[in-house]
Scaffold this motif. Structure first.
Motif, PDB file in Angstrom:
ATOM      1  N   ILE A 154     -35.849 115.868  22.180  1.00 38.48           N
ATOM      2  CA  ILE A 154     -36.680 114.717  22.561  1.00 38.48           C
ATOM      3  C   ILE A 154     -35.916 113.414  22.328  1.00 38.48           C
ATOM      4  N   VAL A 155     -35.240 113.321  21.185  1.00 39.69           N
ATOM      5  CA  VAL A 155     -34.449 112.123  20.891  1.00 39.69           C
ATOM      6  C   VAL A 155     -33.329 111.965  21.915  1.00 39.69           C
ATOM      7  N   ARG A 156     -32.664 113.074  22.242  1.00 38.34           N
ATOM      8  CA  ARG A 156     -31.556 113.021  23.210  1.00 38.34           C
ATOM      9  C   ARG A 156     -32.052 112.570  24.585  1.00 38.34           C
ATOM     10  N   ILE A 157     -33.176 113.109  25.030  1.00 41.98           N
ATOM     11  CA  ILE A 157     -33.729 112.735  26.337  1.00 41.98           C
ATOM     12  C   ILE A 157     -34.079 111.252  26.356  1.00 41.98           C
ATOM     13  N   ASP A 158     -34.707 110.786  25.278  1.00 45.03           N
ATOM     14  CA  ASP A 158     -35.066 109.364  25.217  1.00 45.03           C
ATOM     15  C   ASP A 158     -33.826 108.482  25.303  1.00 45.03           C
ATOM     16  N   ARG A 159     -32.753 108.887  24.616  1.00 42.97           N
ATOM     17  CA  ARG A 159     -31.525 108.079  24.641  1.00 42.97           C
ATOM     18  C   ARG A 159     -30.929 108.045  26.049  1.00 42.97           C
ATOM     19  N   ILE A 160     -30.962 109.167  26.735  1.00 43.51           N
ATOM     20  CA  ILE A 160     -30.441 109.214  28.110  1.00 43.51           C
ATOM     21  C   ILE A 160     -31.239 108.281  29.011  1.00 43.51           C
ATOM     22  N   TYR A 161     -32.562 108.372  28.922  1.00 41.20           N
ATOM     23  CA  TYR A 161     -33.393 107.528  29.775  1.00 41.20           C
ATOM     24  C   TYR A 161     -33.305 106.057  29.383  1.00 41.20           C
ATOM     25  N   ASP A 162     -33.127 105.769  28.092  1.00 39.47           N
ATOM     26  CA  ASP A 162     -32.933 104.379  27.671  1.00 39.47           C
ATOM     27  C   ASP A 162     -31.651 103.803  28.291  1.00 39.47           C
TER      28      ASP A 162
ATOM     29  N   ARG B 285     -29.073 100.394  32.563  1.00 42.26           N
ATOM     30  CA  ARG B 285     -28.156 100.277  33.706  1.00 42.26           C
ATOM     31  C   ARG B 285     -28.922  99.943  34.977  1.00 42.26           C
ATOM     32  N   LEU B 286     -30.060 100.617  35.162  1.00 38.72           N
ATOM     33  CA  LEU B 286     -30.859 100.378  36.362  1.00 38.72           C
ATOM     34  C   LEU B 286     -31.351  98.940  36.435  1.00 38.72           C
ATOM     35  N   LYS B 287     -31.731  98.370  35.314  1.00 36.55           N
ATOM     36  CA  LYS B 287     -32.222  96.988  35.328  1.00 36.55           C
ATOM     37  C   LYS B 287     -31.159  96.036  35.863  1.00 36.55           C
ATOM     38  N   ARG B 288     -29.899  96.294  35.511  1.00 41.24           N
ATOM     39  CA  ARG B 288     -28.810  95.441  36.012  1.00 41.24           C
ATOM     40  C   ARG B 288     -28.543  95.719  37.493  1.00 41.24           C
ATOM     41  N   LEU B 289     -28.675  96.985  37.894  1.00 38.72           N
ATOM     42  CA  LEU B 289     -28.490  97.310  39.309  1.00 38.72           C
ATOM     43  C   LEU B 289     -29.631  96.742  40.153  1.00 38.72           C
ATOM     44  N   TRP B 290     -30.855  96.860  39.652  1.00 35.29           N
ATOM     45  CA  TRP B 290     -31.994  96.279  40.373  1.00 35.29           C
ATOM     46  C   TRP B 290     -31.853  94.769  40.496  1.00 35.29           C
TER      47      TRP B 290
ATOM     48  N   ASN C 223     -26.649 107.044  43.541  1.00 33.95           N
ATOM     49  CA  ASN C 223     -27.595 108.152  43.346  1.00 33.95           C
ATOM     50  C   ASN C 223     -28.718 107.747  42.400  1.00 33.95           C
ATOM     51  N   LEU C 224     -28.368 106.985  41.361  1.00 31.39           N
ATOM     52  CA  LEU C 224     -29.360 106.527  40.392  1.00 31.39           C
ATOM     53  C   LEU C 224     -30.384 105.619  41.074  1.00 31.39           C
ATOM     54  N   LEU C 225     -29.892 104.706  41.906  1.00 28.35           N
ATOM     55  CA  LEU C 225     -30.803 103.805  42.627  1.00 28.35           C
ATOM     56  C   LEU C 225     -31.666 104.572  43.623  1.00 28.35           C
ATOM     57  N   SER C 226     -31.082 105.608  44.217  1.00 33.21           N
ATOM     58  CA  SER C 226     -31.846 106.408  45.174  1.00 33.21           C
ATOM     59  C   SER C 226     -32.962 107.180  44.470  1.00 33.21           C
ATOM     60  N   ARG C 227     -32.667 107.714  43.283  1.00 31.82           N
ATOM     61  CA  ARG C 227     -33.673 108.487  42.540  1.00 31.82           C
ATOM     62  C   ARG C 227     -34.749 107.590  41.941  1.00 31.82           C
ATOM     63  N   PHE C 228     -34.331 106.396  41.486  1.00 36.81           N
ATOM     64  CA  PHE C 228     -35.264 105.517  40.775  1.00 36.81           C
ATOM     65  C   PHE C 228     -35.258 104.127  41.409  1.00 36.81           C
ATOM     66  N   PRO C 229     -36.020 103.941  42.469  1.00 40.78           N
ATOM     67  CA  PRO C 229     -36.053 102.628  43.126  1.00 40.78           C
ATOM     68  C   PRO C 229     -36.768 101.565  42.312  1.00 40.78           C
ATOM     69  N   ASP C 230     -37.562 101.980  41.308  1.00 36.99           N
ATOM     70  CA  ASP C 230     -38.273 101.002  40.480  1.00 36.99           C
ATOM     71  C   ASP C 230     -38.518 101.610  39.095  1.00 36.99           C
TER      72      ASP C 230
END
Length: 227
Positions: A185-193, A198-203, A101-108
């Motif tokens: 804002i801090v919490r959102i940044d941590r989630i996206y970080d 994880r995405l970088k390793r999946l990509w 699902n993560l890869l589907s939402r964020f292909p790049d």
């Protein structure tokens, strides 16, 4: 009926066939007991309750292997192992599904960056609104303080006291709201970080579900909004 001879397997099969070829295939259980004797029966063999038993076809081939009968404690241990294994399988399937699902939402990375900016923008708007409201409250408080100076050493009128108290309460509420929004804002940044790492390793080619599951980002330490 327990027969201590392997050659009886065929005899049992013949007897069942003779009784009627149209009937279901007979059950033929075979095992080696604790004394090394091979036993054969048309039902599970008590002497081999703690050993594997083989359920045979009429031609002597193995239909399936019957595991040993478990004690109450052994059955409880077995069921616990099965529960754990099932939970691990479910967790693995869930990890694969989340990664896909993560890869589907964020292909790049550009797509992920835009999503982060959109999520932060909503909270930033709230912070700016609350900070503007604090400035308004500060402006509203100034004439009230000026008026209260006329009553130095005297009791402040009830209406003026209520106006000052209301201003204090509204200011405190807005400060707490600003702090909550900044924490968000801090919490959102941590989630996206964490997602981006994880995405970088999946990509890069990591298989979905193969990466360790990171703990959820912790909330930032709370500050005293009155400071």
């Amino acid at each position: 009926m327990t027969l201590p001879a392997a050659g009886r397997v065929a005899a049992i099969a013949v007897l069942f066939c003779a009784a009627g070829g149209s009937q279901a295939a007979p059950n033929i259980y075979s095992c080696v007991d604790s004394n090394g004797r091979r036993l054969t029966s048309d039902r599970p063999i008590p002497e081999c309750s703690a050993r594997e038993q083989r359920l045979l076809n009429s031609d002597g081939s193995v239909r399936r292997v019957v595991p040993p009968t478990r004690t109450v404690d052994e059955q409880a241990e077995y069921e616990e192992r099965e529960r754990k294994a099932a939970a691990e399988r479910a967790a693995q399937q869930d990890a694969v599904r989340r990664d896909r699902n993560l890869l589907s939402r964020f292909p790049d990375e550009a797509t992920h960056r835009k999503a982060r900016e959109a999520a932060l923008d909503d909270v930033d708007k709230g912070v700016r609104f609350s900070e503007n409201r604090l400035k308004e409250l500060e402006r509203e408080r100034k004439p009230l303080l000026n008026e209260s100076e006329f009553y130095a050493g005297k009791q402040i009128p009830l209406k003026l006291r209520q106006q000052l108290d209301a201003n204090d309460a509204a200011t405190e509420a807005q400060r707490a709201l600003v702090q909550n929004q900044k924490d968000e804002i801090v919490r959102i940044d941590r989630i996206y970080d964490a997602e981006l790492a994880r995405l970088k390793r999946l990509w890069a080619g990591a298989a979905p579900g193969s990466l360790p599951v990171a703990p959820p980002p912790s909330s930032p330490p709370r500050k005293d909004a009155s400071r």
